[in-house]
Design a protein around this motif. Sequence first.
Motif, PDB file in Angstrom:
ATOM      1  N   ALA A  31       0.801  -1.217   0.000  1.00 37.30           N
ATOM      2  CA  ALA A  31       0.000   0.000   0.000  1.00 37.30           C
ATOM      3  C   ALA A  31       0.836   1.270   0.000  1.00 37.30           C
ATOM      4  O   ALA A  31       0.340   2.336  -0.359  1.00 37.30           O
ATOM      5  N   ILE A  32       2.096   1.175   0.376  1.00 39.59           N
ATOM      6  CA  ILE A  32       2.964   2.346   0.440  1.00 39.59           C
ATOM      7  C   ILE A  32       4.399   1.872   0.264  1.00 39.59           C
ATOM      8  O   ILE A  32       4.782   0.825   0.802  1.00 39.59           O
ATOM      9  N   SER A  33       5.170   2.624  -0.513  1.00 45.19           N
ATOM     10  CA  SER A  33       6.565   2.229  -0.694  1.00 45.19           C
ATOM     11  C   SER A  33       7.440   3.460  -0.920  1.00 45.19           C
ATOM     12  O   SER A  33       6.981   4.489  -1.407  1.00 45.19           O
ATOM     13  N   PHE A  34       8.696   3.304  -0.541  1.00 46.51           N
ATOM     14  CA  PHE A  34       9.712   4.340  -0.713  1.00 46.51           C
ATOM     15  C   PHE A  34      10.883   3.724  -1.440  1.00 46.51           C
ATOM     16  O   PHE A  34      11.295   2.618  -1.130  1.00 46.51           O
ATOM     17  N   HIS A  35      11.441   4.448  -2.401  1.00 46.57           N
ATOM     18  CA  HIS A  35      12.573   3.935  -3.162  1.00 46.57           C
ATOM     19  C   HIS A  35      13.903   4.200  -2.475  1.00 46.57           C
ATOM     20  O   HIS A  35      14.904   3.580  -2.829  1.00 46.57           O
ATOM     21  N   SER A  36      13.902   5.114  -1.492  1.00 46.87           N
ATOM     22  CA  SER A  36      15.151   5.427  -0.801  1.00 46.87           C
ATOM     23  C   SER A  36      14.832   6.045   0.557  1.00 46.87           C
ATOM     24  O   SER A  36      13.727   6.546   0.771  1.00 46.87           O
ATOM     25  N   ASN A  78      -7.789  13.084   4.260  1.00 50.49           N
ATOM     26  CA  ASN A  78      -6.458  12.651   4.716  1.00 50.49           C
ATOM     27  C   ASN A  78      -5.777  11.791   3.658  1.00 50.49           C
ATOM     28  O   ASN A  78      -4.576  11.915   3.422  1.00 50.49           O
ATOM     29  N   GLY A  79      -6.535  10.898   3.039  1.00 51.48           N
ATOM     30  CA  GLY A  79      -5.989  10.078   1.964  1.00 51.48           C
ATOM     31  C   GLY A  79      -5.546  10.922   0.779  1.00 51.48           C
ATOM     32  O   GLY A  79      -4.492  10.675   0.177  1.00 51.48           O
ATOM     33  N   LEU A  80      -6.335  11.948   0.455  1.00 52.50           N
ATOM     34  CA  LEU A  80      -5.963  12.851  -0.637  1.00 52.50           C
ATOM     35  C   LEU A  80      -4.695  13.632  -0.309  1.00 52.50           C
ATOM     36  O   LEU A  80      -3.863  13.872  -1.192  1.00 52.50           O
ATOM     37  N   MET A  81      -4.530  14.017   0.946  1.00 54.09           N
ATOM     38  CA  MET A  81      -3.310  14.729   1.344  1.00 54.09           C
ATOM     39  C   MET A  81      -2.092  13.819   1.179  1.00 54.09           C
ATOM     40  O   MET A  81      -1.038  14.248   0.719  1.00 54.09           O
ATOM     41  N   LEU A  82      -2.253  12.555   1.540  1.00 54.53           N
ATOM     42  CA  LEU A  82      -1.155  11.603   1.388  1.00 54.53           C
ATOM     43  C   LEU A  82      -0.871  11.342  -0.089  1.00 54.53           C
ATOM     44  O   LEU A  82       0.290  11.233  -0.500  1.00 54.53           O
ATOM     45  N   MET A  83      -1.922  11.278  -0.910  1.00 55.42           N
ATOM     46  CA  MET A  83      -1.737  11.112  -2.356  1.00 55.42           C
ATOM     47  C   MET A  83      -1.030  12.331  -2.956  1.00 55.42           C
ATOM     48  O   MET A  83      -0.207  12.192  -3.859  1.00 55.42           O
ATOM     49  N   LEU A  84      -1.340  13.523  -2.446  1.00 54.26           N
ATOM     50  CA  LEU A  84      -0.665  14.730  -2.906  1.00 54.26           C
ATOM     51  C   LEU A  84       0.827  14.656  -2.592  1.00 54.26           C
ATOM     52  O   LEU A  84       1.666  14.987  -3.441  1.00 54.26           O
ATOM     53  N   VAL A  85       1.158  14.195  -1.404  1.00 57.24           N
ATOM     54  CA  VAL A  85       2.563  14.047  -1.026  1.00 57.24           C
ATOM     55  C   VAL A  85       3.240  13.025  -1.941  1.00 57.24           C
ATOM     56  O   VAL A  85       4.361  13.246  -2.405  1.00 57.24           O
ATOM     57  N   ALA A  86       2.556  11.922  -2.232  1.00 56.08           N
ATOM     58  CA  ALA A  86       3.128  10.909  -3.123  1.00 56.08           C
ATOM     59  C   ALA A  86       3.343  11.471  -4.527  1.00 56.08           C
ATOM     60  O   ALA A  86       4.301  11.101  -5.214  1.00 56.08           O
ATOM     61  N   TRP A  87       2.466  12.361  -4.942  1.00 53.13           N
ATOM     62  CA  TRP A  87       2.611  12.984  -6.261  1.00 53.13           C
ATOM     63  C   TRP A  87       3.771  13.980  -6.275  1.00 53.13           C
ATOM     64  O   TRP A  87       4.486  14.091  -7.274  1.00 53.13           O
ATOM     65  N   LEU A  88       3.977  14.672  -5.175  1.00 53.02           N
ATOM     66  CA  LEU A  88       5.025  15.700  -5.094  1.00 53.02           C
ATOM     67  C   LEU A  88       6.426  15.121  -4.895  1.00 53.02           C
ATOM     68  O   LEU A  88       7.405  15.706  -5.365  1.00 53.02           O
ATOM     69  N   VAL A  89       6.529  14.012  -4.181  1.00 52.41           N
ATOM     70  CA  VAL A  89       7.844  13.477  -3.802  1.00 52.41           C
ATOM     71  C   VAL A  89       8.213  12.305  -4.705  1.00 52.41           C
ATOM     72  O   VAL A  89       7.549  11.260  -4.685  1.00 52.41           O
ATOM     73  N   GLY A 100      -4.375   5.039   0.094  1.00 52.70           N
ATOM     74  CA  GLY A 100      -4.029   6.301   0.737  1.00 52.70           C
ATOM     75  C   GLY A 100      -4.880   6.580   1.955  1.00 52.70           C
ATOM     76  O   GLY A 100      -4.386   7.045   2.984  1.00 52.70           O
ATOM     77  N   VAL A 101      -6.186   6.277   1.854  1.00 52.14           N
ATOM     78  CA  VAL A 101      -7.086   6.491   2.997  1.00 52.14           C
ATOM     79  C   VAL A 101      -6.690   5.581   4.154  1.00 52.14           C
ATOM     80  O   VAL A 101      -6.611   6.017   5.307  1.00 52.14           O
ATOM     81  N   GLY A 102      -6.426   4.314   3.858  1.00 53.02           N
ATOM     82  CA  GLY A 102      -6.029   3.375   4.914  1.00 53.02           C
ATOM     83  C   GLY A 102      -4.709   3.760   5.564  1.00 53.02           C
ATOM     84  O   GLY A 102      -4.577   3.741   6.794  1.00 53.02           O
ATOM     85  N   ILE A 103      -3.730   4.121   4.742  1.00 49.01           N
ATOM     86  CA  ILE A 103      -2.430   4.528   5.277  1.00 49.01           C
ATOM     87  C   ILE A 103      -2.566   5.819   6.072  1.00 49.01           C
ATOM     88  O   ILE A 103      -1.955   5.979   7.136  1.00 49.01           O
ATOM     89  N   ALA A 104      -3.370   6.759   5.581  1.00 50.12           N
ATOM     90  CA  ALA A 104      -3.578   8.017   6.304  1.00 50.12           C
ATOM     91  C   ALA A 104      -4.222   7.763   7.661  1.00 50.12           C
ATOM     92  O   ALA A 104      -3.864   8.407   8.654  1.00 50.12           O
ATOM     93  N   LEU A 105      -5.166   6.834   7.719  1.00 46.74           N
ATOM     94  CA  LEU A 105      -5.788   6.488   8.994  1.00 46.74           C
ATOM     95  C   LEU A 105      -4.755   5.901   9.942  1.00 46.74           C
ATOM     96  O   LEU A 105      -4.674   6.286  11.114  1.00 46.74           O
ATOM     97  N   PHE A 106      -3.929   4.990   9.429  1.00 45.21           N
ATOM     98  CA  PHE A 106      -2.875   4.407  10.259  1.00 45.21           C
ATOM     99  C   PHE A 106      -1.895   5.470  10.738  1.00 45.21           C
ATOM    100  O   PHE A 106      -1.534   5.519  11.917  1.00 45.21           O
ATOM    101  N   VAL A 107      -1.456   6.344   9.824  1.00 43.70           N
ATOM    102  CA  VAL A 107      -0.493   7.388  10.176  1.00 43.70           C
ATOM    103  C   VAL A 107      -1.078   8.315  11.234  1.00 43.70           C
ATOM    104  O   VAL A 107      -0.393   8.706  12.182  1.00 43.70           O
ATOM    105  N   SER A 108      -2.350   8.653  11.109  1.00 50.20           N
ATOM    106  CA  SER A 108      -2.990   9.533  12.097  1.00 50.20           C
ATOM    107  C   SER A 108      -3.019   8.899  13.483  1.00 50.20           C
ATOM    108  O   SER A 108      -2.669   9.538  14.479  1.00 50.20           O
TER     109      SER A 108
END
Length: 120
Positions: A31-36, A78-89, A100-108
């Motif tokens: 559901a979420i990944s980082f390359h570095s 919250n999910g849209l905010m996380l999607m915006l961050v994923a789009w920007l970074v 994004g909604v599930g991850i945002a709930l977990f992060v919150s």
Amino acid sequence: MEAQRSLVPFVVLWAVKTLSLWVASVLFPGAISFHSPAALWISGLVLGLVNSFVKPILLVLTLPVTVLTLGLFILVLNGLMLMLVAWLVPGFFIPDLWSGVGIALFVSVFTFLVNSLIGR
């Protein structure tokens, strides 16, 4: 000296957001990944900035929808905010809105728990 004191809460917030994103990526690898690690740290920083500046504006603009849905639209926001961050970074990936909604709930929830433990 005063600048250092005002910088500490910002750095703590950044670290907590970054930690919560990292834990989410470990617990929910599809559901979420980082390359570095740099993408992770930048995502934590951008998420804190987006939540501080963009989210309050969107909360006001979407207030009627939030009231109609009895507050559940905030989860989508919250999910849209996380999607915006994923789009920007570059190097930060979330496959779809519901992830994004599930991850945002977990992060919150995780951020709330960590902030409670450290006394913020």
